[in-house]
Design a protein around this motif. Structure first.
Motif, PDB file in Angstrom:
ATOM      1  N   TYR A 157     -12.558  -2.137  -7.671  1.00 48.17           N
ATOM      2  CA  TYR A 157     -12.763  -2.196  -6.033  1.00 48.17           C
ATOM      3  C   TYR A 157     -13.220  -1.104  -5.694  1.00 48.17           C
ATOM      4  N   TRP A 172      -5.120  -3.343   4.025  1.00 50.51           N
ATOM      5  CA  TRP A 172      -4.306  -2.034   4.106  1.00 50.51           C
ATOM      6  C   TRP A 172      -4.534  -1.300   5.457  1.00 50.51           C
ATOM      7  N   TYR A 210       0.508  10.653  -0.879  1.00 48.03           N
ATOM      8  CA  TYR A 210      -0.818  11.591  -0.973  1.00 48.03           C
ATOM      9  C   TYR A 210      -0.087  13.046  -0.896  1.00 48.03           C
ATOM     10  N   ASP A 231     -14.053   1.566  -1.725  1.00 47.37           N
ATOM     11  CA  ASP A 231     -13.973   1.505  -0.362  1.00 47.37           C
ATOM     12  C   ASP A 231     -15.098   1.208   0.374  1.00 47.37           C
ATOM     13  N   LYS A 266      -1.782  -0.999  -8.331  1.00 45.91           N
ATOM     14  CA  LYS A 266      -3.016  -0.775  -7.739  1.00 45.91           C
ATOM     15  C   LYS A 266      -3.414   0.687  -8.115  1.00 45.91           C
ATOM     16  N   ARG A 319      -9.620   1.775  -9.626  1.00 42.76           N
ATOM     17  CA  ARG A 319     -10.639   2.289  -9.076  1.00 42.76           C
ATOM     18  C   ARG A 319     -11.778   2.899  -9.965  1.00 42.76           C
ATOM     19  N   ASP A 321      -4.948   3.805  -7.577  1.00 43.66           N
ATOM     20  CA  ASP A 321      -6.228   4.135  -6.855  1.00 43.66           C
ATOM     21  C   ASP A 321      -6.552   5.619  -7.111  1.00 43.66           C
ATOM     22  N   GLU A 322      -7.696   6.048  -6.747  1.00 47.45           N
ATOM     23  CA  GLU A 322      -7.972   7.522  -6.485  1.00 47.45           C
ATOM     24  C   GLU A 322      -8.366   7.988  -8.029  1.00 47.45           C
ATOM     25  N   GLU A 381       0.725  -1.321   0.031  1.00 45.99           N
ATOM     26  CA  GLU A 381      -0.052  -0.018  -0.129  1.00 45.99           C
ATOM     27  C   GLU A 381       0.977   1.302  -0.208  1.00 45.99           C
ATOM     28  N   PRO A 382       0.351   2.509   0.278  1.00 48.60           N
ATOM     29  CA  PRO A 382       1.104   3.404  -0.020  1.00 48.60           C
ATOM     30  C   PRO A 382       2.451   3.674   0.822  1.00 48.60           C
ATOM     31  N   ASN A 433      -7.575  -7.554   1.368  1.00 49.58           N
ATOM     32  CA  ASN A 433      -6.938  -6.115   1.251  1.00 49.58           C
ATOM     33  C   ASN A 433      -6.997  -5.757   2.802  1.00 49.58           C
TER      34      ASN A 433
HETATM   35  C1  GAL Z   1      -8.058   3.906  -0.731  1.00 49.12           C
HETATM   36  C2  GAL Z   1      -8.076   2.483  -1.309  1.00 49.12           C
HETATM   37  C3  GAL Z   1      -7.812   1.560  -0.170  1.00 49.12           C
HETATM   38  C4  GAL Z   1      -6.421   1.715   0.152  1.00 49.12           C
HETATM   39  C5  GAL Z   1      -6.218   3.150   0.488  1.00 49.12           C
HETATM   40  C6  GAL Z   1      -4.780   3.167   1.099  1.00 49.12           C
HETATM   41  O1  GAL Z   1      -8.203   5.014  -1.407  1.00 49.12           O
HETATM   42  O2  GAL Z   1      -9.374   2.325  -1.721  1.00 49.12           O
HETATM   43  O3  GAL Z   1      -8.086   0.248  -0.738  1.00 49.12           O
HETATM   44  O4  GAL Z   1      -5.494   1.480  -0.975  1.00 49.12           O
HETATM   45  O5  GAL Z   1      -6.571   3.950  -0.123  1.00 49.12           O
HETATM   46  O6  GAL Z   1      -4.352   4.583   1.480  1.00 49.12           O
END
Ligand code: GAL
Length: 752
Positions: free
Chosen positions: A460, A514, A298, A462, A391, A446, A393-394, A290-291, A512
């Motif tokens: 996927y 995370w 971010y 949230d 992955k 996403r 995201d956003e 993950e991040p 997941n």
């Molecule tokens: C969300 C995402 C989650 C996870 C998270 C990490 O936006 O939907 O699955 O990756 O970010 O910050």
């Protein structure tokens, strides 16, 4: 234009004339007259018309859709589905309207991945890429608002615009409509005859009147419309998927199991988690970071973090030794401001920041090239083959997280156009990086849109509602996309188990973790059941891979909602009769059992999946026509009926068609077979009919299959003269790749 003027009662005519001369001239009487689009066949069974002036940025263009013309030519022929003049278009100032006919017994599916319903009749959709939100007043704001509808009459229609659209499905009765719903008095619930002496006729009063049209309004000066012929709804979808280039074919390891680690996990913690998987004998093929793998997130630096991952190469090599691939999270909003990537991308970024990161304008080739180069040199470089995917995201929304509608982009494209295509553009640029290295990828995303079928990414979100996730899986089959009802932690053992059971029969089997303190082994009381369903997922890999090959080469969706499998014949028969409007029954109704099945689907040709919800120990299952057998026991279950099942906790309700062959890997395994492995294939035969299957295979990892390195083997089971079952495996002449050492046959019904 209506202008309200407040005038004194008596105005001299001369003054009036002057006043009106000052008012800008009204546009030509009323709205512009509709025009009938001119259609031309652009591929076998695919017609295109352009209404108004089409724009340069389209959904199919952003997705890089390249029609698989040779495969399209193999589909059955079907005529153009509309009568001359039946489709009308109008251009308004910066908007384009389109009206298409809707039959009285016609059911409409598609229009993107919705979470509430499957059948679309009577609803209005705002097709807008967004993070889906149950409180939204109008459906259609979703991760995949694909503007493609599928008709039970056996065709599909795509509106290829990168603008927001509003689609009314059988809503809004026209004054000019030749046949209108009956006019019922709500007070008395009767139809009042014109002749006051005649008796009133009792009739139900309904609030939402069904119209004879599908009406579309796009914020665009024009767009292309595509019509995909059937003859069945499934054929129409196949044509759409093939027109996009054919469905995604993941690497074999992509069909194994993926776990995602807590966001701050260090290299050592990730490897310790992998060891736990091994200790618990749980399958694992992909490890998602993950991040926290990045030095800054971010906005995203897209660089390995030196504290948590001091030796990326060593870490990736350790995963590789375990036979695993890493999957790396990112969102495309680049920072911090002093970061190397940010400085280079700024000239190609939009006017507004997202998460304080620069938003690359990926409609510009230079921005795409820069980002790709960075992925190659900074992210993958330590050990490219050990990273299997990303992955993304956003790229969906919500509005408050993304750029405002007023944002500008250096390409000149509007904020709205970028919003509708951003997910497509990022998926494509990632795919191209892997393609250039001749390695397949399988990732997550996403936000996506039309044209996505060939993009190997699974959606996927949230939210975490089991029922809605299952509906999303069902709807993904109508939208040319893939959806995973991912599992996250749960305090409730039963909840955890049911979610694992559902995800095991979806396109991506994913945990997941995370943000969760829980792991798959947190609840010892369900661990055996979790292991058994995940081992089954791995055993079914040849069947799953074959199903994806059908998606790739024949356009057949991996997930087949029931109306695609059984609805066509029933709906077609009803449509032909042209049933008259009936005041007591809704003439637009489809056969009740087929209409709205949101919690079961076919995975591939032969497997009916009907997962139990977390709070369920029994459920009803609608069996499609034909004889169906229990996957686990081989026992006959029913024919043309709905059954009630209450399986043991560790079994997912799974049913197999009569005569089906289910190819599986022999024995238990925790990883997908590597490229050079030669496992034993087990072919399970169900029911009493003979069975046959032309099983697909290739190297499972590279794009060599696109260069002809692929093969099929004819598997057949029939009764011999003495009544015993016999199986044969015959390679299809002229095709080669085959990764199995031996074929073993399992006949689930005993020979007499
Ligand atoms: C969300 C995402 C989650 C996870 C998270 C990490 O936006 O939907 O699955 O990756 O970010 O910050």
């Amino acid at each position: 234009v209506h202008i309200a003027l407040h005038l004194p009662r008596q105005v001299p005519p001369a003054v009036l004339a002057l006043l009106f001369a000052a008012v800008p001239p009204a546009p030509a009487a009323g709205p512009t007259a509709p025009v009938h689009p001119v259609w031309s066949e652009v591929a076998p069974g695919v017609w295109k018309a352009t209404v108004g002036t089409a724009e340069d940025l389209t959904l199919l263009g952003a997705a890089g859709a390249a029609p698989a013309l040779d495969r399209l030519a193999t589909l059955p022929r079907a005529p153009f589905p509309f009568a001359p003049g039946e489709v009308e278009a109008r251009t308004l100032a910066w908007k384009t309207a389109l009206r298409l006919p809707l039959g009285e017994t016609e059911d409409i599916y598609g229009l993107g991945v919705d979470f509430g319903t499957v059948r679309r009749n009577g609803q209005v959709f705002e097709l807008h890429v967004d993070h889906w939100n149950r409180r939204a007043p109008t459906p259609g704001r979703t991760h995949a608002p694909v503007p493609l509808y599928v008709s039970s009459r056996g065709f599909a229609v795509l509106f290829d615009t990168a603008r927001y659209l509003k689609v009314s499905v059988g809503h809004g009765v026209r004054l000019a409509a030749p046949r209108k719903p009956p006019v019922v008095d709500r007070t008395t619930r009767t139809i009042r005859p014109e002749d006051p002496s005649a008796p009133a006729v009792p009739a139900p009063w309904v609030s939402a009147l069904r119209s004879d049209s599908i009406e579309v309004l796009a914020n665009a000066p024009g767009f292309a419309v595509y019509v995909f012929a059937g003859p069945s709804p499934l054929d129409a979808l196949r044509r759409y998927n093939l027109f996009c280039g054919g469905g995604a074919l993941p690497p074999k390891w992509g069909l194994g199991f993926m776990t995602r680690l807590p966001t701050r996990a260090t290299a050592a913690e990730v490897l310790a988690d992998v060891a736990e998987f091994r200790r618990h004998r749980l399958p694992l093929d992909m490890v998602g970071l993950e991040p926290g793998w990045m030095s800054h997130a971010y906005p995203c630096s897209l660089e390995w973090d030196a504290t948590r991952f001091p030796d990326p190469r060593g870490f990736l090599a350790a995963l590789e030794r375990e036979g695993l691939r890493a999957n790396l999270w990112f969102n495309p909003y680049v920072g911090p401001p002093h970061g190397a990537l940010r400085r280079r991308l700024e000239p190609f970024a939009g006017s507004h920041l997202v998460w304080n990161g620069a938003v690359p304008d990926f409609t510009l080739p230079a921005a795409r090239a820069l980002f790709q180069e960075h992925l190659r040199t900074a992210v993958l470089a330590p050990l490219p083959a050990a990273v299997g995917g990303f992955k993304i995201d956003e790229v969906d929304g919500y509005d408050r997280y993304l750029w405002p509608e007023t944002a500008t982009f250096p390409s000149g494209h509007h904020a709205e156009q970028l919003r509708q295509t951003y997910g497509l553009l990022v998926q494509r640029l990632v795919l191209d990086v892997f393609r250039a290295a001749d390695r397949r990828t399988f990732g997550q995303v996403r936000g996506t849109n039309a044209g996505a079928a060939p993009l190997p990414f699974v959606l996927y979100n949230d939210n975490y509602d089991f029922t809605e996730y299952l509906t999303a899986v069902v709807n993904s089959g109508f939208a040319g996309v893939l959806w995973s009802p991912e599992v996250r932690g749960s305090d409730q053992p039963q909840d955890m188990l049911r979610r694992v059971q559902a995800v095991a029969f979806s396109p991506l089997a994913l945990y997941n973790g995370w943000a969760s303190p829980q792991r798959l082994w947190s609840h010892p009381q369900v661990l055996d059941a979790i292991r058994s369903v995940l081992l089954l997922r791995l055993q079914l890999l040849p069947y799953l891979y074959h199903t994806f090959a059908q998606y790739r080469y024949d356009g057949v969706p991996v997930i087949r909602p029931l109306p695609l499998v059984v609805g066509a014949a029933a709906a077609a028969a009803a449509t032909e009769a042209g049933a008259p409007l009936d005041a007591t029954a809704n003439p637009y109704e489809a056969p009740a059992a087929l209409k709205e099945i949101r919690d079961q689907y076919l995975l591939g040709d032969s497997l009916l999946v009907a997962p139990l919800a977390p709070n369920e120990s029994a459920r009803s299952v609608v069996l499609p026509p034909g004889r169906w057998y229990d996957f686990h026991t081989g026992a006959f279950v029913g024919e043309d009926t709905t059954v009630r099942v209450s399986p043991p906790t560790d079994r997912v309700p799974l049913f197999v068609r009569d005569g089906a062959l289910i190819p599986r890997l022999a024995g238990e395994r925790e990883r997908a077979p590597a490229r050079d492995e030669r496992p034993v294939l087990e072919v399970w035969h169900y029911g009493e009919k003979p069975g046959s299957l032309r099983l697909y295979d290739d190297d499972g990892e590279t794009f060599a299959h696109e260069r002809g390195e692929r093969g099929w083997t004819d598997l057949a089971v029939a009764r011999a003269a003495d009544g015993t079952w016999r199986g044969t495996a015959t390679p299809v002449a002229g095709t080669r790749p085959w990764s199995y050492r031996e074929v073993r046959w399992i006949f689930t019904l005993p020979s007499p």
